[in-house]
Write a protein that holds these residues in place. Structure first.
Motif, mmCIF file in Angstrom:
data_model
loop_
_atom_site.group_PDB
_atom_site.id
_atom_site.type_symbol
_atom_site.label_atom_id
_atom_site.label_comp_id
_atom_site.label_asym_id
_atom_site.label_seq_id
_atom_site.Cartn_x
_atom_site.Cartn_y
_atom_site.Cartn_z
ATOM 1 N N ASP A 91 4.560 -4.907 8.345
ATOM 2 C CA ASP A 91 4.664 -4.465 6.962
ATOM 3 C C ASP A 91 6.144 -4.503 6.608
ATOM 4 O OD1 ASP A 91 5.042 -2.877 4.634
ATOM 5 O OD2 ASP A 91 3.180 -1.817 5.052
ATOM 6 N N THR A 115 -4.119 -7.468 8.060
ATOM 7 C CA THR A 115 -4.080 -8.157 6.781
ATOM 8 C C THR A 115 -4.853 -9.471 6.867
ATOM 9 O OG1 THR A 115 -2.595 -8.904 5.018
ATOM 10 C CG2 THR A 115 -1.921 -9.407 7.271
ATOM 11 N N ARG A 145 0.411 -3.926 10.545
ATOM 12 C CA ARG A 145 -0.727 -3.634 9.667
ATOM 13 C C ARG A 145 -1.703 -4.785 9.718
ATOM 14 N NH1 ARG A 145 -0.235 -6.744 4.925
ATOM 15 N NH2 ARG A 145 1.863 -7.496 4.595
#
Length: 126
Positions: free
Chosen positions: A114, A123, A121
Motif C-alpha cells: 500500500d 488487491t 494489502r
C-alpha cells in the motif's frame, strides 16, 4: 494445460486460472523465482519465494509431495528454472504461462504494498 518435453522430464504449462484453482484447493506448491524486491512489490498470496539467482534446483522448497508450479514475472525465468530442474532429474514440473503479468492481466488477486502505509494489502488490477 499444455505439456512439453524437457529431456526426460515433462513440463506442464498452466494458465493463471488453473494455478489459482489449484492454489484454492491446496493442491500445489507455488514457487516464485523472481527477486526479493519484485516479490515485495507484488506477489501471489501463498507463493514461496526462491529467487533463481540464489536458489538452485536441489534447494527448492517442496511441500508435502505436492506438485510444484514455478512462476516469475513473464514466464521466461521460471521456464529456465524448470529446465534446470529437469536437468537435475526432477519430474512432474509445472510452470505458469505468462508469469505474474498474466496473473494480474487476468484480474486475479495478489498482495502489493500500500503506497500510503507501506503495509501489504490484497488487491487486483480490475
Amino acid at each position: 494445460m499444455r505439456t512439453e518435453k524437457l529431456g526426460s522430464a515433462t513440463l506442464e504449462n498452466w494458465s493463471p486460472a488453473e494455478v489459482k484453482a489449484a492454489l484454492d484447493r491446496h493442491e500445489i506448491t507455488l514457487i516464485d523465482v523472481r527477486t526479493p524486491e519484485e516479490y515485495v512489490h507484488g506477489h501471489i498470496e501463498g507463493a514461496l519465494l526462491a529467487p533463481m539467482q540464489s536458489v538452485g534446483p536441489l534447494d527448492l522448497p517442496m511441500a508435502g509431495g505436492k506438485p510444484v508450479v514455478l512462476h516469475c514475472g513473464s514466464g521466461k525465468r521460471s521456464a529456465m528454472v524448470a529446465m534446470a530442474c529437469a536437468e537435475a532429474g526432477f519430474t512432474g514440473l509445472a510452470h505458469m504461462e505468462g508469469g505474474f503479468m498474466a496473473w494480474r492481466a487476468a484480474g486475479l488477486p495478489y498482495v502489493a504494498l500500500d503506497p500510503s502505509t507501506g503495509a501489504p494489502r490484497r488487491t487486483t488490477d480490475r
